[in-house]
Design a protein around this motif. Structure first.
Motif, PDB file in Angstrom:
ATOM      1  N   THR A  91       0.850  -1.177   0.000  1.00 57.30           N
ATOM      2  CA  THR A  91       0.000   0.000   0.000  1.00 57.30           C
ATOM      3  C   THR A  91       0.888   1.230   0.000  1.00 57.30           C
ATOM      4  O   THR A  91       2.045   1.180   0.426  1.00 57.30           O
ATOM      5  CB  THR A  91      -0.907   0.042   1.251  1.00 57.30           C
ATOM      6  N   ILE A  92       0.341   2.333  -0.475  1.00 63.21           N
ATOM      7  CA  ILE A  92       1.078   3.589  -0.441  1.00 63.21           C
ATOM      8  C   ILE A  92       0.931   4.170   0.960  1.00 63.21           C
ATOM      9  O   ILE A  92      -0.174   4.322   1.462  1.00 63.21           O
ATOM     10  CB  ILE A  92       0.524   4.586  -1.483  1.00 63.21           C
ATOM     11  N   ILE A  93       2.048   4.475   1.578  1.00 61.12           N
ATOM     12  CA  ILE A  93       2.037   5.079   2.898  1.00 61.12           C
ATOM     13  C   ILE A  93       2.615   6.480   2.746  1.00 61.12           C
ATOM     14  O   ILE A  93       3.765   6.645   2.362  1.00 61.12           O
ATOM     15  CB  ILE A  93       2.875   4.263   3.901  1.00 61.12           C
ATOM     16  N   ASP A  94       1.804   7.480   3.031  1.00 57.84           N
ATOM     17  CA  ASP A  94       2.268   8.858   2.980  1.00 57.84           C
ATOM     18  C   ASP A  94       3.314   9.038   4.080  1.00 57.84           C
ATOM     19  O   ASP A  94       3.030   8.775   5.252  1.00 57.84           O
ATOM     20  CB  ASP A  94       1.091   9.807   3.195  1.00 57.84           C
ATOM     21  N   PRO A  95       4.530   9.466   3.736  1.00 60.81           N
ATOM     22  CA  PRO A  95       5.595   9.542   4.735  1.00 60.81           C
ATOM     23  C   PRO A  95       5.350  10.569   5.826  1.00 60.81           C
ATOM     24  O   PRO A  95       6.063  10.605   6.808  1.00 60.81           O
ATOM     25  CB  PRO A  95       6.828   9.892   3.908  1.00 60.81           C
ATOM     26  N   ASN A  96       4.322  11.420   5.673  1.00 61.23           N
ATOM     27  CA  ASN A  96       4.053  12.442   6.670  1.00 61.23           C
ATOM     28  C   ASN A  96       2.704  12.255   7.357  1.00 61.23           C
ATOM     29  O   ASN A  96       2.245  13.147   8.051  1.00 61.23           O
ATOM     30  CB  ASN A  96       4.151  13.825   6.038  1.00 61.23           C
ATOM     31  N   THR A  97       2.045  11.128   7.143  1.00 61.77           N
ATOM     32  CA  THR A  97       0.781  10.847   7.797  1.00 61.77           C
ATOM     33  C   THR A  97       1.042   9.944   8.988  1.00 61.77           C
ATOM     34  O   THR A  97       1.634   8.880   8.855  1.00 61.77           O
ATOM     35  CB  THR A  97      -0.195  10.145   6.823  1.00 61.77           C
ATOM     36  N   CYS A  98       0.570  10.381  10.115  1.00 61.02           N
ATOM     37  CA  CYS A  98       0.795   9.614  11.332  1.00 61.02           C
ATOM     38  C   CYS A  98      -0.211   8.471  11.422  1.00 61.02           C
ATOM     39  O   CYS A  98      -1.415   8.686  11.330  1.00 61.02           O
ATOM     40  CB  CYS A  98       0.673  10.524  12.534  1.00 61.02           C
ATOM     41  N   SER A  99       0.300   7.263  11.560  1.00 64.79           N
ATOM     42  CA  SER A  99      -0.550   6.087  11.694  1.00 64.79           C
ATOM     43  C   SER A  99       0.290   4.937  12.240  1.00 64.79           C
ATOM     44  O   SER A  99       1.512   5.020  12.295  1.00 64.79           O
ATOM     45  CB  SER A  99      -1.153   5.695  10.343  1.00 64.79           C
ATOM     46  N   MET A 100      -0.390   3.852  12.608  1.00 66.00           N
ATOM     47  CA  MET A 100       0.313   2.664  13.103  1.00 66.00           C
ATOM     48  C   MET A 100       1.268   2.109  12.049  1.00 66.00           C
ATOM     49  O   MET A 100       2.289   1.536  12.375  1.00 66.00           O
ATOM     50  CB  MET A 100      -0.678   1.569  13.497  1.00 66.00           C
ATOM     51  N   GLU A 101       0.912   2.290  10.772  1.00 63.22           N
ATOM     52  CA  GLU A 101       1.741   1.745   9.693  1.00 63.22           C
ATOM     53  C   GLU A 101       3.098   2.423   9.605  1.00 63.22           C
ATOM     54  O   GLU A 101       3.999   1.934   8.946  1.00 63.22           O
ATOM     55  CB  GLU A 101       1.014   1.852   8.349  1.00 63.22           C
ATOM     56  N   GLN A 102       3.250   3.565  10.255  1.00 57.07           N
ATOM     57  CA  GLN A 102       4.531   4.274  10.235  1.00 57.07           C
ATOM     58  C   GLN A 102       5.519   3.712  11.259  1.00 57.07           C
ATOM     59  O   GLN A 102       6.656   4.134  11.313  1.00 57.07           O
ATOM     60  CB  GLN A 102       4.320   5.771  10.505  1.00 57.07           C
ATOM     61  N   VAL A 103       5.072   2.774  12.068  1.00 55.05           N
ATOM     62  CA  VAL A 103       5.956   2.163  13.063  1.00 55.05           C
ATOM     63  C   VAL A 103       6.404   0.803  12.540  1.00 55.05           C
ATOM     64  O   VAL A 103       5.580  -0.065  12.266  1.00 55.05           O
ATOM     65  CB  VAL A 103       5.251   2.002  14.427  1.00 55.05           C
ATOM     66  N   ALA A 104       7.706   0.644  12.376  1.00 51.84           N
ATOM     67  CA  ALA A 104       8.265  -0.621  11.903  1.00 51.84           C
ATOM     68  C   ALA A 104       8.854  -1.378  13.094  1.00 51.84           C
ATOM     69  O   ALA A 104       9.462  -0.771  13.983  1.00 51.84           O
ATOM     70  CB  ALA A 104       9.350  -0.371  10.867  1.00 51.84           C
TER      71      ALA A 104
END
Length: 140
Positions: free
Chosen positions: A35-48
């Protein structure tokens, strides 16, 4: 060996951030398809969350290194929680870095701020590695 491991961790963080800043496709921990993850949108997907085996304890008990990385380019995260089952370690982990709050709920960085690109790294030891998955996060 420790220097190489730190260098490898830096390379993982840098390559993840470069991919995120370029808006490239990243595989989210919760998705099977890219999926496309916006690098500046805060979400759980931003945590690796990454784990790898490290040198066992002298007693022979396996040890693991876990890295939790904030991939968001502009977000500060708070209250990062991981689903962690019945997480336990034979060696003490600084509870301000990572601790089990209750069954299947562990908190990172004592719930405090976790800035853009920051990584929390710790080692634990047990006869097996625990699956660690982001379960919730607050953003600012």
């Amino acid at each position: 060996m420790g220097c190489f491991r730190n260098t490898a961790a830096v390379l993982v963080v840098v390559s993840t951030l470069v991919m995120a800043c370029q808006g490239r496709r990243l595989l989210s921990e919760n998705d099977k398809e890219p999926t496309i993850i916006d690098p500046n949108t805060c979400s759980m997907e931003q945590v690796a969350v990454y784990q790898s085996p490290v040198r066992p304890l002298p007693s022979g008990i396996p040890s693991y290194e876990a890295q939790i990385i904030n991939r968001c380019g502009t977000c500060t995260l708070y209250n990062v929680h991981l689903a962690c089952g019945d997480f336990a370690s034979t060696e003490l982990i600084d509870p301000n870095i990572f601790r089990r709050v209750e069954r299947n709920d562990c908190i990172v960085n004592n719930g405090g701020p976790f800035g853009p690109g920051e990584a929390v790294v710790f080692q634990y030891s047990n006869t097996f590695s625990y699956p660690l998955r982001v379960s919730s996060v607050d953003c600012h």
